[in-house]
Design an enzyme around this catalytic site. Structure first.
Site, PDB file in Angstrom:
ATOM      1  CE1 TYR A  60      66.700 -62.720  38.431  1.00 43.79           C
ATOM      2  CE2 TYR A  60      65.431 -64.728  38.181  1.00 43.79           C
ATOM      3  CZ  TYR A  60      65.998 -63.596  37.638  1.00 43.79           C
ATOM      4  OH  TYR A  60      65.861 -63.368  36.302  1.00 43.79           O
TER       5      TYR A  60
ATOM      6  CG  ASP B 151      70.727 -67.994  42.822  1.00 43.51           C
ATOM      7  OD1 ASP B 151      71.854 -67.746  42.352  1.00 43.51           O
ATOM      8  OD2 ASP B 151      69.666 -67.557  42.340  1.00 43.51           O
TER       9      ASP B 151
HETATM   10  C1  LIG Z   1      69.433 -63.898  36.561  1.00 45.28           C
HETATM   11  C2  LIG Z   1      69.292 -64.669  37.811  1.00 45.28           C
HETATM   12  C3  LIG Z   1      68.594 -65.883  37.827  1.00 45.28           C
HETATM   13  C4  LIG Z   1      67.896 -66.447  36.604  1.00 45.28           C
HETATM   14  O1  LIG Z   1      68.809 -66.714  35.559  1.00 45.28           O
HETATM   15  P1  LIG Z   1      68.373 -66.642  34.016  1.00 45.28           P
HETATM   16  O2  LIG Z   1      69.599 -67.091  33.293  1.00 45.28           O
HETATM   17  O3  LIG Z   1      67.984 -65.221  33.736  1.00 45.28           O
HETATM   18  O4  LIG Z   1      67.233 -67.578  33.827  1.00 45.28           O
HETATM   19  C5  LIG Z   1      68.529 -66.587  39.027  1.00 45.28           C
HETATM   20  N1  LIG Z   1      69.112 -66.111  40.144  1.00 45.28           N
HETATM   21  C6  LIG Z   1      69.789 -64.944  40.161  1.00 45.28           C
HETATM   22  C7  LIG Z   1      70.414 -64.471  41.428  1.00 45.28           C
HETATM   23  C8  LIG Z   1      69.908 -64.183  39.001  1.00 45.28           C
HETATM   24  O5  LIG Z   1      70.564 -63.026  39.028  1.00 45.28           O
END
Ligand SMILES: *Cc1c(COP(=O)(O)O)cnc(C)c1O
Length: 390
Positions: free
Chosen positions: A104, A177
């Site tokens: 990301y 993540d």
């Molecule tokens: C959108 C996203 C983020 C960050 O999240 P926010 O709520 O926009 O701060 C982190 N990791 C992934 C894979 C994302 O798609």
């Protein structure tokens, strides 16, 4: 409801079946108080003092997400980035961390910018390569390994169980993540991850109407307590209304994810088969995709709702053809983000800028829950009109 006795669908649909004890309401109220009453004998038996640290508005969504991930405890944050950056801020300057080259984009920028200036030793590697991970781990010095799987915007797949084994052998934590997989498809904690992180902005909420993040811990630890303290001190806490909306969105997570997975698989197959205007489809569900075998092992019930297509170059080249395709889409919305009910198309290199691993001819697709034939027809006409120069 005992979450260990029922399926994830039942946990989500009833938000754990919680009832407001005082009113018998089956939907929780929206708690907006910023402060809590101290007992006459000077104690805080409720465990709540001030809403920057804790808020009953978090309980429903944290409870559901924790149950779906099979964790010890979940903690909401004001955004996915607030949740992710807390994981690194809980470390000490000088600590060595490993993160993927393909990940990301905003978090990658924060790691190579702010976090590096702050003193973290950030090293970006090919996380999908188990040998590269083992070669980069410095036993005793590497404190955290960050995995995103499938990872933006190429949907690179990392073997979570193998990364956990390698990280733990070197004394490092593994944080995953799992925004794109969601707990409906992958449960990283059961595969050995220490913490799972989600941008709850995406699938968990699912309606593109709030920004939120969440961390879930496999077990209590000094690290988890440091994260709790960081949230309270840095103040990256979610608002009460957003917390309430999130527990509402979570109730249909299983239906939305299943629909998005089914349609993404159909779309990927349709455009992968020698299409006149599409050079390549990147999707973990395609048998020829590099991470397919690992994805099959750790994703259950689907390969996610995210895919990318690379548009064949027209007279003006692949980048122009990709941008023109997005411009000609009528049903797909041209916007960043993912995991909502509406399908989105994005020219990823334009968003990420210099240094992006996204090829210039790549369009990232977030598949929503519209009828799949409408989505395919719209992409077909957009590709054809882009090629015709319209
Ligand atoms: C959108 C996203 C983020 C960050 O999240 P926010 O709520 O926009 O701060 C982190 N990791 C992934 C894979 C994302 O798609």
């Amino acid at each position: 409801m005992d979450p260990k006795q029922v399926h994830p669908e039942s946990i989500a649909a009833q938000a754990l079946g919680q009832v407001d004890e005082r009113t018998r309401a089956i939907i929780p109220p929206i708690h907006v108080s910023s402060t809590y009453l101290r007992d006459p004998d000077n104690q805080y038996r409720s465990g709540r003092i001030y809403a920057r640290a804790d808020n009953p508005a978090f309980d429903a969504a944290e409870g559901v997400i924790n149950a779906l991930e099979g964790g010890h405890q979940a903690m909401l944050f004001a955004s996915g980035m607030a949740a992710a950056t807390a994981c690194f801020q809980a470390l000490a300057p000088g600590d060595h961390v490993l993160a993927p080259k393909v990940m990301y984009w905003s978090l990658r920028n924060w790691l190579t910018g702010f976090a590096t200036q702050w003193g973290l030793q950030v090293e970006l590697i090919d996380m999908a390569d188990p040998a590269a991970l083992r070669a980069a781990l410095k036993p005793g010095r590497t404190k955290l390994v960050w995995v995103e799987t499938p990872a933006n915007p190429l949907w690179t797949v990392t073997d979570i169980a193998d990364a956990a084994t390698a990280a733990h052998a070197a004394g490092a934590l593994l944080v995953v993540d799992s925004t794109v997989a969601t707990p409906m498809l992958t449960r990283p904690l059961a595969l050995g991850a220490d913490i799972v992180m989600h941008a709850a902005t995406k699938y968990l909420n699912g309606h593109s109407d709030l920004v939120a993040g969440v961390l879930v811990a496999r077990q209590d630890s000094a690290y988890w307590q440091a994260l709790r303290k960081l949230r309270a001190q840095l103040g990256g806490t979610l608002g009460s209304f957003e917390s309430w909306l999130l527990q509402r969105g979570l109730r249909t997570l299983h239906l939305r994810v299943r629909a998005a997975c089914d349609s993404a698989a159909r779309i990927a197959t349709h455009f992968a088969q020698g299409h006149a205007h599409v050079a390549e489809v990147l999707y973990p569900g395609l048998p020829g995709f590099p991470g397919h075998e690992v994805a099959k092992k750790q994703m259950h019930g689907g390969f996610g709702g995210m895919l990318s297509i690379r548009v064949k170059p027209g007279a003006a080249g692949g980048e122009a053809a990709a941008i023109a395709t997005a411009a000609n889409a009528r049903l797909w919305k041209r916007a960043t983000s993912l995991g909502g009910t509406e399908s989105l198309v994005e020219h990823r290199a334009s968003v990420e800028g210099a240094g992006t691993p996204a090829p210039a001819d790549l369009l990232r697709l977030s598949v929503g829950i519209e009828h799949v034939e409408d989505l395919i027809a719209d992409l077909e006409q957009a590709l054809a009109r882009a090629r015709a120069g319209g």
